[in-house]
Design a protein around this motif. Structure first.
Motif, PDB file in Angstrom:
ATOM      1  N   GLN A 234       7.110   4.892  -6.866  1.00 24.02           N
ATOM      2  CA  GLN A 234       5.897   4.484  -6.163  1.00 24.02           C
ATOM      3  C   GLN A 234       4.645   4.990  -6.875  1.00 24.02           C
ATOM      4  O   GLN A 234       3.658   4.256  -7.002  1.00 24.02           O
ATOM      5  CB  GLN A 234       5.940   4.979  -4.717  1.00 24.02           C
ATOM      6  N   MET A 235       4.657   6.211  -7.356  1.00 27.16           N
ATOM      7  CA  MET A 235       3.470   6.735  -8.030  1.00 27.16           C
ATOM      8  C   MET A 235       3.206   6.034  -9.357  1.00 27.16           C
ATOM      9  O   MET A 235       2.054   5.850  -9.741  1.00 27.16           O
ATOM     10  CB  MET A 235       3.593   8.242  -8.216  1.00 27.16           C
ATOM     11  N   ARG A 236       4.255   5.622 -10.047  1.00 27.69           N
ATOM     12  CA  ARG A 236       4.060   4.907 -11.314  1.00 27.69           C
ATOM     13  C   ARG A 236       3.675   3.439 -11.072  1.00 27.69           C
ATOM     14  O   ARG A 236       3.304   2.745 -12.014  1.00 27.69           O
ATOM     15  CB  ARG A 236       5.309   5.015 -12.184  1.00 27.69           C
ATOM     16  N   ASN A 237       3.772   2.995  -9.835  1.00 25.29           N
ATOM     17  CA  ASN A 237       3.329   1.646  -9.447  1.00 25.29           C
ATOM     18  C   ASN A 237       2.391   1.744  -8.246  1.00 25.29           C
ATOM     19  O   ASN A 237       2.481   0.957  -7.301  1.00 25.29           O
ATOM     20  CB  ASN A 237       4.542   0.774  -9.114  1.00 25.29           C
ATOM     21  N   TRP A 238       1.470   2.661  -8.322  1.00 23.56           N
ATOM     22  CA  TRP A 238       0.673   3.053  -7.159  1.00 23.56           C
ATOM     23  C   TRP A 238      -0.182   1.917  -6.606  1.00 23.56           C
ATOM     24  O   TRP A 238      -0.550   1.947  -5.425  1.00 23.56           O
ATOM     25  CB  TRP A 238      -0.204   4.246  -7.516  1.00 23.56           C
ATOM     26  N   TYR A 240       0.621  -0.852  -5.580  1.00 17.45           N
ATOM     27  CA  TYR A 240       1.322  -1.708  -4.626  1.00 17.45           C
ATOM     28  C   TYR A 240       1.746  -1.005  -3.339  1.00 17.45           C
ATOM     29  O   TYR A 240       2.484  -1.582  -2.543  1.00 17.45           O
ATOM     30  CB  TYR A 240       2.538  -2.335  -5.319  1.00 17.45           C
ATOM     31  N   PHE A 241       1.252   0.210  -3.132  1.00 20.02           N
ATOM     32  CA  PHE A 241       1.601   0.972  -1.939  1.00 20.02           C
ATOM     33  C   PHE A 241       0.322   1.431  -1.257  1.00 20.02           C
ATOM     34  O   PHE A 241      -0.512   2.119  -1.870  1.00 20.02           O
ATOM     35  CB  PHE A 241       2.498   2.160  -2.310  1.00 20.02           C
ATOM     36  N   ILE A 419      11.318   8.573  -0.498  1.00 13.23           N
ATOM     37  CA  ILE A 419      10.182   8.227   0.353  1.00 13.23           C
ATOM     38  C   ILE A 419      10.287   6.741   0.657  1.00 13.23           C
ATOM     39  O   ILE A 419      10.321   5.908  -0.248  1.00 13.23           O
ATOM     40  CB  ILE A 419       8.815   8.582  -0.301  1.00 13.23           C
ATOM     41  N   ALA A 420      10.395   6.423   1.918  1.00 16.31           N
ATOM     42  CA  ALA A 420      10.630   5.045   2.332  1.00 16.31           C
ATOM     43  C   ALA A 420       9.411   4.180   2.059  1.00 16.31           C
ATOM     44  O   ALA A 420       8.271   4.653   2.060  1.00 16.31           O
ATOM     45  CB  ALA A 420      10.976   4.999   3.816  1.00 16.31           C
ATOM     46  N   VAL A 421       9.674   2.902   1.832  1.00 17.29           N
ATOM     47  CA  VAL A 421       8.608   1.923   1.685  1.00 17.29           C
ATOM     48  C   VAL A 421       8.313   1.342   3.066  1.00 17.29           C
ATOM     49  O   VAL A 421       9.215   0.847   3.740  1.00 17.29           O
ATOM     50  CB  VAL A 421       9.006   0.795   0.716  1.00 17.29           C
ATOM     51  N   ASP A 422       7.073   1.420   3.471  1.00 20.28           N
ATOM     52  CA  ASP A 422       6.699   0.832   4.769  1.00 20.28           C
ATOM     53  C   ASP A 422       6.950  -0.677   4.756  1.00 20.28           C
ATOM     54  O   ASP A 422       6.849  -1.317   3.702  1.00 20.28           O
ATOM     55  CB  ASP A 422       5.221   1.095   5.069  1.00 20.28           C
ATOM     56  N   PRO A 423       7.244  -1.251   5.902  1.00 12.73           N
ATOM     57  CA  PRO A 423       7.400  -2.711   5.945  1.00 12.73           C
ATOM     58  C   PRO A 423       6.076  -3.408   5.659  1.00 12.73           C
ATOM     59  O   PRO A 423       5.009  -2.831   5.846  1.00 12.73           O
ATOM     60  CB  PRO A 423       7.877  -2.978   7.382  1.00 12.73           C
TER      61      PRO A 423
END
Length: 430
Positions: A234-238, A240-241, A419-423
């Motif tokens: 997630q941090m390396r593709n920040w 999109y979160f 760390i879960a991805v939120d819907p």
């Protein structure tokens, strides 16, 4: 000035317009780049620390090192060692022509979630904050507490909790006489500054409406590696979160929303809107939307119609437009025009605003005349967050509701693990 129930100062159109009038004689625009008054310069070396070694952080460091006077990059920090080493290789490459302006030995290279704290314990004078936006409030607060001048990238937060933190730290920075720059570089761009002078001077009459856009294509993403944890992916593709970037309405469209706030002299008080995730649906793109359309309303009822989109193959449009009682002004990096009582088009030099914002910041430090962009950076960030909340929920949104929201996006603890991805948000259900 207004204050909310937490005692935080909120700008109003009256105070900013009054400031604009008072500053007109010096050529300084309210919410704009400062005109640094000349006096005896402090020629001491300004030592720079870089926190966040991605593309924008590396670019900001290069621009800081190209300012006038004795400057040196002496410390660097990032969550990832490879990003830090890549940035260091870039700034020391002969093509940058920085010579001895970079001196970052191993003992001043800090890696990990606490890297910023260790960097702030060094003798740097100024820090560049360019990590993913989620971390900005904490890093800014710590930098101000350590007595450092700051340049921080936009946006300055991803939620109301972070905005409040930045506003409070910004006030502390003022009390300490620290210079604070925010990467909303249009405030340092000659065409925007000259156009805003004319708008403030009544060239198009009273502002009645505005519309702005950042409609473009998709951006970068990094294929997930087998060794990466959820947090690292997630941090390396920040981008999109939402907890890391705020969604692209916050991370990118803030530039256009900020221009309208600048012209209006404050932030909108409410909004409603819609958005969705129509094309960029692969799970590799996290859970943010790929388009938003939001209508904002200012305190006097003036509407702002905004759109942003990141979908390949669609029409490109990045611009801001002001409609007044006597004409209109159209602003974008390709040209600036006023069509009012008189027609005017900016024909002056086109400066590099990314460089100029650093030139202005370092000059303010050397002249001993600090300026502080934290407040308008925070309020324009809040504007964009309001738009996101309206798109995600499908509900009418009030500014104070978002500013005072106790929600803090992101994990309670930073660690390399699950760390879960939120819907994906669903309007009417979010």
């Amino acid at each position: 000035m207004n204050t909310n129930d937490r005692g935080l100062v909120l700008p109003t159109r009256r105070t900013v317009v009054a400031s604009a009038a008072a500053l007109a004689a010096t050529g300084t625009m309210a919410f704009g780049a400062p005109s640094v008054l000349r006096r005896r310069r402090d020629e001491r070396q300004i030592r720079i620390g870089l926190i966040g070694c991605g593309g924008r952080g590396t670019g900001a460091a290069v621009q800081a090192l190209h300012t006038a006077g004795d400057v040196k990059l002496v410390a660097m920090a990032d969550a990832f060692e490879d990003r830090l080493n890549g940035a260091l290789g870039h700034v020391t490459h002969p093509d940058q022509k920085l010579g001895d302006r970079v001196d970052v030995p191993e003992e001043r290279r800090f890696v990990g979630f606490d890297a910023y704290r260790r960097l702030l314990q060094t003798d740097v004078d100024l820090v560049v904050l360019a990590t993913p936006p989620h971390f900005r409030p904490e890093h800014f607060q710590a930098a101000v507490a350590a007595g450092k001048h700051v340049f921080m990238e936009k946006p300055v937060a991803v939620d109301g909790t972070g905005v409040r933190q930045v506003l409070a730290a910004g006030e502390e920075a003022k009390s300490k006489g620290l210079t604070v720059g925010v990467g909303l570089q249009r405030h340092h761009q000659a065409g925007y500054l000259e156009t805003m002078k004319r708008v403030a001077g009544g060239a198009i009459g009273e502002l009645r409406a505005a519309h702005c856009y950042w409609n473009g294509g998709e951006l970068w993403w990094n294929e997930r590696q087998e060794a990466w944890s959820d947090m690292e992916w997630q941090m390396r593709n920040w981008l999109y979160f939402t907890w890391l970037s705020g969604d692209h309405i916050v991370e990118q469209h803030i530039h256009n929303l900020d221009v309208i706030n600048w012209a209006k002299g404050g932030a909108p008080v409410r909004c409603h809107g819609m958005g969705g995730r129509q094309v960029r649906t692969d799970p590799k793109f996290g859970h943010i939307f790929d388009h938003h359309a939001v209508v904002f309303e200012y305190e006097d009822g003036m509407p702002l119609f905004s759109q942003c989109r990141q979908i390949d193959g669609t029409a490109y449009r990045v611009s801001e437009h002001l409609v007044g009682s006597k004409g209109r002004a159209d602003l974008d990096t390709g040209g600036w025009r006023v069509d009012g009582a008189e027609k005017w088009r900016y024909e002056g030099p086109k400066n590099d605003p990314y460089q100029t914002e650093h030139d202005d910041l370092f000059a303010s430090i050397r002249e001993g005349r600090p300026y502080n962009e934290a407040e308008y950076g925070a309020m324009s960030t809040l504007t964009a967050i309001m738009g996101r909340v309206a798109s995600y929920t499908g509900r009418n949104v009030e500014r104070d509701q978002v500013l005072n929201d106790e929600l803090r996006l992101g994990p309670a603890k930073y660690e390399w693990g699950h760390i879960a991805v939120d819907p994906v948000p669903m309007p009417g259900r979010a």
